[in-house]
Design an enzyme around this catalytic site. Structure first.
Site: not given
Ligand code: UDP
Length: 325
Positions: A36, A73, A141, A145, A206, A280
């Site tokens: 934070g 949070f 993760y 939760k 990704f 994941g």
């Molecule tokens: N993503 C991506 N490249 C990046 C970061 C995220 O393609 O550098 C994709 C990721 O695979 C997911 C979406 O964007 O499908 C959202 O990812 P983020 O990490 O923002 O949130 P999450 O879904 O993990 O909570």
């Protein structure tokens, strides 16, 4: 109401604090500032720098301020990191939550809001995902939760704890004064906007071999102020009993659609490169938020992806280095 907010210096926590204060509530923020930012804490909130590992520090803070409710949070929140460092999640996230709950009960605090996650649904049978979907955590993760949700269930039955579990899909956007700043940044919208600001060369997608129309993952992007307001509605409703809600917009956007929208908002070409999948990550996560709409009258003010990205862009342009001085 007097509300004790752990992680109130973080992204979603600090914006919820801002909304609580706007609504006339008193807020005590408890945050270790590990992720934070002190400057994210609203000046009208009382700030305590403390760690949830330290049960005595939580006890002292609750004894000094006697809150009626807790919003929790503070947490490690990264799916990818949890696959590599599972004990930060299955250990620290769980133990810290248990410390907080033990302290809460010792001090008679019986209203609790938990930040939960869409990562409970790794293999959804139906899209959009409602609260009856079976829980299969997608990562340590998500499992951390899930464990806290189950602990709350038993504390309700045995101790009269009234709780709300709010399972966030993809929080994004900004308020006028507060926004998303993680070190290192891993989230799609701030990363894409950092490319538009000239701070990164390109955005890495990704994987484009998912079973979706354009091959990239689909997510449900929900504005952080809408999320914050859901917390406040859930808090006010706790006297009527414990509850669990999935929180999203009910519309999915692919990674490519997010990049396209960011190009339209920023006017920057935002170059991309496709790389491998991130462990994941499920292909599609879209929430049904019918239950919270029906039961609490929650209505998102920012349902549209373009508006969401515009609010984030405004904050990133006015805070190009986030909260860093
Ligand atoms: N993503 C991506 N490249 C990046 C970061 C995220 O393609 O550098 C994709 C990721 O695979 C997911 C979406 O964007 O499908 C959202 O990812 P983020 O990490 O923002 O949130 P999450 O879904 O993990 O909570």
């Amino acid at each position: 109401m007097k509300v004790f907010v752990t992680g109130g210096a973080g992204y979603i926590g600090s914006i919820t604090v801002e909304q609580l204060i706007k609504a006339g509530d008193e807020v005590i923020v408890f945050d270790n500032l590990y992720q934070g930012h002190r400057d994210a804490v609203h000046p009208a909130a009382i700030f305590i720098q403390g760690d949830l590992k330290d049960r005595a520090a939580i006890d002292a803070a609750l004894a000094a301020h006697r809150p009626e409710a807790i919003m929790h949070f503070a947490s490690y929140t990264l799916v990818g990191e949890s696959m590599e460092r599972p004990f930060l999640y299955l250990g620290d996230n769980v133990v810290n939550g248990v410390n907080l709950l033990q302290s809460a009960l010792a001090h008679g605090v019986k209203k609790f809001i938990l930040s939960s996650t869409a990562n409970l649904f790794d293999k959804p049978e139906r899209i959009p995902i409602d609260e009856d979907e079976r829980i299969i955590p997608g990562s340590p993760y998500g499992e951390s939760k899930n464990i806290l949700e189950r602990i709350l269930y038993w504390l309700d039955r045995t101790q009269g704890m009234r709780y709300a579990c709010l399972r966030y899909f993809n929080a994004c956007g900004a308020s006028e004064e507060r926004g998303e700043h993680h070190e290192p940044e891993t989230h799609i919208i701030p990363l894409v906007l950092q490319v538009a600001l000239g701070q990164r060369k390109e955005f890495c997608i990704f994987g484009d071999d998912y079973p979706t129309p354009d091959g990239t993952c689909i997510r449900d992007y929900i504005h952080v102020i809408d999320l914050a307001n859901a917390h406040i509605l859930a808090l006010r409703a706790l006297d009527g009993g414990s509850r669990t809600y999935n929180l999203g917009n009910g519309r999915g956007f692919s990674v490519k659609e997010v990049v396209e929208t960011a190009r339209a908002v920023t006017g920057h070409p935002i170059p991309t490169r496709v790389v491998g999948r991130r462990p994941g990550d499920p292909a599609v996560l879209v929430a049904s938020s019918e239950k919270i709409r029906r039961e609490l009258g929650w209505t998102p003010q920012y349902p549209d992806l373009r508006t969401i990205i515009e609010t984030a862009w405004r904050w990133h342009r006015t805070h190009p280095h986030g909260y860093a001085k």
